[in-house]
Design an enzyme around this catalytic site. Structure first.
Site, PDB file in Angstrom:
ATOM      1  N   ARG A  61     -28.645  37.553  -3.434  1.00 50.11           N
ATOM      2  CA  ARG A  61     -29.597  36.471  -3.176  1.00 50.11           C
ATOM      3  C   ARG A  61     -29.054  35.483  -2.127  1.00 50.11           C
ATOM      4  O   ARG A  61     -29.318  34.290  -2.191  1.00 50.11           O
ATOM      5  CB  ARG A  61     -29.966  35.737  -4.478  1.00 50.11           C
ATOM      6  CG  ARG A  61     -31.358  35.098  -4.468  1.00 50.11           C
ATOM      7  CD  ARG A  61     -31.743  34.614  -5.853  1.00 50.11           C
ATOM      8  NE  ARG A  61     -33.081  34.018  -5.848  1.00 50.11           N
ATOM      9  CZ  ARG A  61     -33.310  32.718  -5.905  1.00 50.11           C
ATOM     10  NH1 ARG A  61     -32.309  31.864  -5.959  1.00 50.11           N
ATOM     11  NH2 ARG A  61     -34.544  32.255  -5.910  1.00 50.11           N
ATOM     12  N   CYS A  73     -31.768  28.661 -17.629  1.00 47.94           N
ATOM     13  CA  CYS A  73     -32.675  29.625 -17.001  1.00 47.94           C
ATOM     14  C   CYS A  73     -31.977  30.946 -16.711  1.00 47.94           C
ATOM     15  O   CYS A  73     -32.200  31.931 -17.370  1.00 47.94           O
ATOM     16  CB  CYS A  73     -33.264  29.026 -15.725  1.00 47.94           C
ATOM     17  SG  CYS A  73     -34.371  30.153 -14.850  1.00 47.94           S
ATOM     18  N   TRP A 120     -33.043  42.604 -15.963  1.00 50.39           N
ATOM     19  CA  TRP A 120     -33.874  41.512 -15.467  1.00 50.39           C
ATOM     20  C   TRP A 120     -35.346  41.898 -15.585  1.00 50.39           C
ATOM     21  O   TRP A 120     -35.756  43.001 -15.258  1.00 50.39           O
ATOM     22  CB  TRP A 120     -33.534  41.203 -14.001  1.00 50.39           C
ATOM     23  CG  TRP A 120     -34.447  40.174 -13.405  1.00 50.39           C
ATOM     24  CD1 TRP A 120     -34.373  38.827 -13.553  1.00 50.39           C
ATOM     25  CD2 TRP A 120     -35.601  40.432 -12.603  1.00 50.39           C
ATOM     26  NE1 TRP A 120     -35.411  38.213 -12.888  1.00 50.39           N
ATOM     27  CE2 TRP A 120     -36.181  39.177 -12.294  1.00 50.39           C
ATOM     28  CE3 TRP A 120     -36.208  41.595 -12.122  1.00 50.39           C
ATOM     29  CZ2 TRP A 120     -37.327  39.050 -11.515  1.00 50.39           C
ATOM     30  CZ3 TRP A 120     -37.353  41.474 -11.350  1.00 50.39           C
ATOM     31  CH2 TRP A 120     -37.897  40.219 -11.057  1.00 50.39           C
ATOM     32  N   LYS A 144     -34.157  22.096 -15.075  1.00 47.35           N
ATOM     33  CA  LYS A 144     -34.142  23.555 -15.242  1.00 47.35           C
ATOM     34  C   LYS A 144     -32.901  24.074 -14.520  1.00 47.35           C
ATOM     35  O   LYS A 144     -32.841  24.081 -13.292  1.00 47.35           O
ATOM     36  CB  LYS A 144     -35.414  24.170 -14.658  1.00 47.35           C
ATOM     37  CG  LYS A 144     -35.567  25.673 -14.869  1.00 47.35           C
ATOM     38  CD  LYS A 144     -36.860  26.156 -14.215  1.00 47.35           C
ATOM     39  CE  LYS A 144     -37.079  27.647 -14.408  1.00 47.35           C
ATOM     40  NZ  LYS A 144     -37.489  27.987 -15.779  1.00 47.35           N
ATOM     41  N   TRP A 145     -31.894  24.515 -15.275  1.00 48.84           N
ATOM     42  CA  TRP A 145     -30.572  24.883 -14.752  1.00 48.84           C
ATOM     43  C   TRP A 145     -30.510  26.398 -14.584  1.00 48.84           C
ATOM     44  O   TRP A 145     -30.463  27.148 -15.547  1.00 48.84           O
ATOM     45  CB  TRP A 145     -29.495  24.401 -15.717  1.00 48.84           C
ATOM     46  CG  TRP A 145     -28.087  24.488 -15.244  1.00 48.84           C
ATOM     47  CD1 TRP A 145     -27.402  25.622 -14.877  1.00 48.84           C
ATOM     48  CD2 TRP A 145     -27.158  23.401 -15.101  1.00 48.84           C
ATOM     49  NE1 TRP A 145     -26.123  25.311 -14.526  1.00 48.84           N
ATOM     50  CE2 TRP A 145     -25.937  23.957 -14.646  1.00 48.84           C
ATOM     51  CE3 TRP A 145     -27.235  22.032 -15.323  1.00 48.84           C
ATOM     52  CZ2 TRP A 145     -24.805  23.177 -14.419  1.00 48.84           C
ATOM     53  CZ3 TRP A 145     -26.109  21.256 -15.096  1.00 48.84           C
ATOM     54  CH2 TRP A 145     -24.916  21.815 -14.649  1.00 48.84           C
ATOM     55  N   ASP A 146     -30.497  26.841 -13.329  1.00 50.47           N
ATOM     56  CA  ASP A 146     -30.569  28.276 -13.048  1.00 50.47           C
ATOM     57  C   ASP A 146     -29.187  28.853 -12.750  1.00 50.47           C
ATOM     58  O   ASP A 146     -28.216  28.114 -12.498  1.00 50.47           O
ATOM     59  CB  ASP A 146     -31.514  28.532 -11.872  1.00 50.47           C
ATOM     60  CG  ASP A 146     -32.362  29.778 -12.068  1.00 50.47           C
ATOM     61  OD1 ASP A 146     -31.931  30.681 -12.808  1.00 50.47           O
ATOM     62  OD2 ASP A 146     -33.454  29.859 -11.483  1.00 50.47           O
ATOM     63  N   ASP A 173     -38.027  36.126 -16.521  1.00 52.63           N
ATOM     64  CA  ASP A 173     -38.858  35.906 -15.341  1.00 52.63           C
ATOM     65  C   ASP A 173     -40.152  36.699 -15.422  1.00 52.63           C
ATOM     66  O   ASP A 173     -41.073  36.471 -14.635  1.00 52.63           O
ATOM     67  CB  ASP A 173     -38.094  36.313 -14.076  1.00 52.63           C
ATOM     68  CG  ASP A 173     -37.180  35.211 -13.562  1.00 52.63           C
ATOM     69  OD1 ASP A 173     -37.255  34.073 -14.073  1.00 52.63           O
ATOM     70  OD2 ASP A 173     -36.386  35.481 -12.644  1.00 52.63           O
ATOM     71  N   ASP A 207     -37.579  25.259  -7.177  1.00 50.06           N
ATOM     72  CA  ASP A 207     -36.706  25.431  -6.014  1.00 50.06           C
ATOM     73  C   ASP A 207     -37.388  24.942  -4.733  1.00 50.06           C
ATOM     74  O   ASP A 207     -38.599  25.075  -4.560  1.00 50.06           O
ATOM     75  CB  ASP A 207     -36.370  26.917  -5.890  1.00 50.06           C
ATOM     76  CG  ASP A 207     -35.141  27.181  -5.054  1.00 50.06           C
ATOM     77  OD1 ASP A 207     -34.643  26.251  -4.411  1.00 50.06           O
ATOM     78  OD2 ASP A 207     -34.683  28.341  -5.057  1.00 50.06           O
TER      79      ASP A 207
END
Length: 690
Positions: free
Chosen positions: A410, A491, A168, A443-445, A513, A334
């Site tokens: 998360r 995403c 990441w 925006k599909w996370d 990111d 978000d």
């Protein structure tokens, strides 16, 4: 083009510069003949007539020669297919028939009720391969492993392997190393493509950026996957890949059920690594990416300005500043839904927060449209917070292992999208959302990996690894069909879901990111090995870079770095000065002028990001754009000239950075020296043939 020999047992697929050939031997063994420069059918038949290699004790006469190795019999290489039934394990297949359907070749085999069809299709110089498995027998058949293809390379010494690795915020970093005997395995055990590797490999013996033969393969799958590169004892190399990471079980095929593997695409190029990249880019723009002939808009995303503390009024204020800058798409990230005031609650409740958006999203979307921009939102449909209405109503809808401590990365859990009731719930929620307001972009996370991938009560719980991805694809397909005007971005916390499978259903991907403009140069360099600038989203954010490293960089450097792909802005515009906003407006204006060349042009990597000067060049028709970055200048030495590519040596070009005229031969042989000086400088050079 597909050609078939008179005896119907040799097949040749050919593109503009390459060919792929295979042969069914007299004992019905399917043999690989050729993958490389274009040949004629007579050449393929001559290869088929060559004698088999001499017998070597303790070696298999099939290993390294077989087109699609299966488990069982005189084979020792990694099998592409491993099947288990109550009675037996392994495969002894018999040839049934071949079928040509346009440019697609299908080779059908059978084994005790299991029908195995190998598919081949040539698109340009890219060979697409996949397999269909159908259970026609009376009992279930367990697919322990069902790879999409095995690729066989010619016998050569000194192979080098290229692949992309990372984590990441440090994705898509290119590494090239010597290939040694044995196997090199890359993949993902995480339920999605993963930040650690992109499903792509390339092999060469002596290729440079612009010359030499390169063989490359990439897998179109957005779940757990594996690619194995093996150098066999006789120096042959085979590449095997497909869905799933290990051989513990992929699917259980009941009588009458069918499974189709993802496509594993292969490319041969004699234009070096750059030529291979351009061929991959052209293939994706022509056959994979939806509406690739449409340039993607400049977007603004509000996340770094607001995080979870959002309101309709605040978003409207940011939208006004973004519109004045020339932004074309405004995205609310978000925090707009449910009880989402932090990452601890709300996921799964896809309804606007009534305190923040008392009349829903429509008033804000209408306001954004009135400012001349499109409107977009962020979602993460495959996840749920334990603190949500959805989880309280359906705690059994998540992946979990009974009697084991569950993992909450998360503060969220993974919905079991393999369940039909979960699929229907998400369809109803997202369809209602996209129907409630004029939304143009999603925006599909996907912000966590599979960990507790259990499915209590399911007779064959392993299937969720495959069925989750197939349901994700089906949901995207259904939403796109119902809302054809809506664009989607993949995403996944940055580069965690980047592959041809998801790219065939989305309009762009969030590359990383990490928005630091210097780090991004290396990430984008690796990404460009396989994927085009048309899908590579890149943002200009604030300086210093508070999220990662505190690095200070100029607005100029940040913009030119992000202009190498689909330009976006993600900084806190409420804190930008009037001078910064005015400069940003000029950069956005310039990007719109060069955008067709960047997003649809042929890419040449002139100099990799290695500490000094780096540059990329895009060519589309008579237009050329060069983006160059100087990380640091040492000892007062002038910047080295760049030798441009893809130009006509006899033509004259107007250079917009300096206003000078250059003949192509000068640009090709003597180069063009960018006007760069000091540290963290960047420039945009435009050339037009006149």
């Amino acid at each position: 083009m597909l050609e078939i020999a008179v005896d119907g047992r040799t097949w040749l697929l050919s593109g503009p510069t390459s060919s792929y050939a295979l042969r069914l031997a007299e004992d019905d063994t399917l043999l690989h003949l050729h993958w490389g420069p274009r040949i004629a059918l007579a050449d393929a038949e001559a290869l088929a007539a060559l004698p088999a290699p001499p017998y070597r004790p303790f070696e298999s006469p099939l290993d390294g020669r077989e087109e699609y190795p299966v488990e069982g019999g005189p084979r020792f290489v990694r099998p592409a297919l491993s099947v288990r039934t109550e009675e037996r394990r392994g495969t002894e297949w018999a040839f049934e028939a071949s079928e040509a359907d346009g440019d697609e070749l299908r080779l059908r085999f059978t084994d005790a009720g299991l029908r195995i069809t190998l598919h081949y299709r040539m698109r340009g110089d890219v060979v697409e391969r996949w397999v269909t498995l159908a259970n026609d027998g009376p009992a279930p058949a367990e697919l322990l492993r069902a790879d999409s293809a095995t690729w066989t390379l010619p016998e050569r010494e000194g192979w080098h392997l290229s692949h992309l690795h990372g984590r990441w915020a440090a994705e898509s970093r290119l590494v090239r190393s010597e290939l040694t005997y044995g196997e090199k395995v890359i993949g993902s055990r995480r339920g999605h493509t993963g930040h650690q590797h992109l499903p792509w490999v390339a092999l060469d013996t002596d290729a440079t950026e612009e010359s030499g033969e390169v063989y490359g393969c990439t897998l179109a799958w957005s779940g757990t996957w594996r690619i194995s590169v093996a150098q066999l004892p006789d120096a042959r190399v085979q590449i095997t890949g497909g869905a799933g990471y290990d051989d513990s079980g992929l699917l259980l095929l009941a009588p009458g059920e069918t499974y189709t593997t993802p496509v594993f695409a292969g490319l041969w190029s004699d234009g070096g690594h750059g030529g291979a990249s351009r061929a991959w880019h052209a293939y994706q723009r022509a056959h994979i990416v939806p509406d690739a002939d449409r340039d993607r808009p400049v977007l603004y995303n509000s996340w770094e300005a607001t995080e979870f503390d959002i309101s309709e009024e605040q978003q409207g204020a940011l939208a006004r500043r973004a519109a004045a800058m020339g932004v074309e798409l405004f995205v609310v990230d978000d925090g707009w839904f449910g009880a989402r005031t932090s990452d601890r609650a709300g996921l799964g409740d896809w309804r606007p927060n009534p305190d923040r958006f008392p009349s829903g999203l429509k008033p804000l979307a209408d306001y954004v449209h009135a400012l001349g921009m499109q409107f977009g939102i962020w979602v993460e449909p495959e996840m749920v917070n334990p603190d949500s209405d959805l989880y309280r109503a359906h705690p059994d809808w998540v992946q979990y292992q009974p009697g084991r401590k569950r993992t909450e990365f998360r503060n969220q859990l993974v919905l079991n999208l393999a369940r039909e009731d979960v699929q229907e719930y998400l369809w109803e929620q997202l369809d209602a959302l996209l129907s409630s307001a004029p939304i143009d972009y999603v925006k599909w996370d996907f912000n966590r990996c599979f960990t507790d991938a259990g499915w209590p009560g399911e007779p064959y719980p392993q299937r969720l690894w495959v069925d989750h991805v197939r349901a994700f694809y089906a949901l995207l397909d259904r939403l796109r069909a119902a809302h054809p005007h809506v664009a989607f971005e993949s995403c996944s916390g940055g580069g965690g879901r980047v592959d041809l499978g998801v790219m065939s259903r989305t309009d762009q991907v969030w590359t990383s990111d990490n928005t630091d403009p210097l780090d991004r140069l290396a990430i984008q360099h690796g990404f460009s090995q396989i994927h085009p600038a048309r899908v590579m989203a890149a943002w200009v954010t604030d300086s210093p870079n508070a999220m990662l490293n505190g690095r200070v960089s100029s607005l100029r450097f940040r913009f030119v770095s992000a202009m190498a792909g689909v330009l976006g802005v993600g900084g806190d515009l409420a804190q930008w000065t009037e001078e910064e906003l005015a400069e940003a407006r000029d950069w956005v204006t310039l990007y719109k002028e060069i955008r067709p060349v960047v997003q649809r042009g042929d890419l040449y990597r002139l100099r990799p990001p290695a500490g000094g000067l780096s540059a990329v060049q895009y060519v589309l028709g008579d237009e050329t754009v060069v983006l160059a970055w100087l990380q640091a200048q040492h000892y007062g030495e002038p910047v080295a000239p760049l030798r441009l590519r893809g130009l006509d040596p006899a033509a004259t070009y107007e250079c917009r950075e300096t206003g000078e005229l250059h003949r192509g031969a000068v640009l090709l042989h003597h180069g063009l020296r960018p006007a760069l000086r000091g540290d963290f400088d960047a420039t945009v050079i435009r050339l037009r043939r006149i």
